[in-house]
Design a protein around this motif. Structure first.
Motif, PDB file in Angstrom:
ATOM      1  N   THR A   1       0.765  -1.235   0.063  1.00 14.07           N
ATOM      2  CA  THR A   1      -0.030   0.021   0.140  1.00 14.07           C
ATOM      3  C   THR A   1       0.893   1.127   0.018  1.00 14.07           C
ATOM      4  O   THR A   1       0.614   2.117  -0.880  1.00 14.07           O
ATOM      5  CB  THR A   1      -1.077  -0.022   1.013  1.00 14.07           C
TER       6      THR A   1
ATOM      7  N   ALA B   1       1.174   4.049  -2.829  1.00 12.34           N
ATOM      8  CA  ALA B   1       0.675   5.427  -2.709  1.00 12.34           C
ATOM      9  C   ALA B   1       1.844   6.506  -3.007  1.00 12.34           C
ATOM     10  O   ALA B   1       1.674   7.435  -3.570  1.00 12.34           O
ATOM     11  CB  ALA B   1       0.486   5.664  -1.049  1.00 12.34           C
TER      12      ALA B   1
ATOM     13  N   SER C   1      -1.721   9.777   1.979  1.00 10.45           N
ATOM     14  CA  SER C   1      -2.181   8.388   1.609  1.00 10.45           C
ATOM     15  C   SER C   1      -1.284   7.357   2.346  1.00 10.45           C
ATOM     16  O   SER C   1      -1.696   5.976   2.589  1.00 10.45           O
ATOM     17  CB  SER C   1      -2.236   8.218  -0.029  1.00 10.45           C
TER      18      SER C   1
ATOM     19  N   GLY D   1      -3.336   4.701   4.428  1.00  6.13           N
ATOM     20  CA  GLY D   1      -3.543   3.566   3.980  1.00  6.13           C
ATOM     21  C   GLY D   1      -2.815   2.458   4.271  1.00  6.13           C
ATOM     22  O   GLY D   1      -3.358   1.429   4.464  1.00  6.13           O
ATOM     23  N   SER D   2      -1.501   2.482   4.483  1.00 10.61           N
ATOM     24  CA  SER D   2      -0.702   1.367   5.081  1.00 10.61           C
ATOM     25  C   SER D   2      -1.290   0.838   6.524  1.00 10.61           C
ATOM     26  O   SER D   2      -1.131  -0.332   6.506  1.00 10.61           O
ATOM     27  CB  SER D   2       0.894   1.827   5.009  1.00 10.61           C
TER      28      SER D   2
END
Length: 109
Positions: free
Chosen positions: A73, A77, A94, A98-99
């Protein structure tokens, strides 16, 4: 900084800390390796970014499957520039959110 703070508030420390470090360490490494170009990053740079992010997760005892999800991820990103309704989503927002979400979801399953 806002995304990092939000990550630490929303997610447990076991995934929030590695996610913020993926931004703090992985993103600058990627930038240094890719040079000053603004185009698509080369594959070896993305692979190095993935390796750094997975290494961070491994050092912080994140389970392998969750660490891979977070590293993938973060790499996606970092290597892409998503646009939502005309607004560019910066990787500084992100990557940690996200991660952390990816690691949390995989660890929960």
């Amino acid at each position: 900084m806002l995304a990092g703070a939000a990550t630490v508030v929303v997610f447990p420390a076991s995934v929030a800390v590695p996610a913020v470090l993926m931004l703090s360490i992985g993103d600058p490494v990627s930038g240094l390796l890719s040079g000053s170009g603004t185009g698509l990053k080369q594959g070896w740079v993305l692979l190095a970014t993935f390796g750094v992010c997975l290494g961070i997760a491994s050092l912080l005892a994140v389970p392998l499957s969750a660490g891979v999800a977070g590293a993938v991820t973060a790499t996606l990103a970092d290597g892409t520039t998503p646009v939502v309704r005309g607004y560019v989503i910066d990787d500084n927002a992100s990557i940690p959110l996200g991660s952390a979400a990816a690691m949390w979801l995989v660890a929960a399953v």
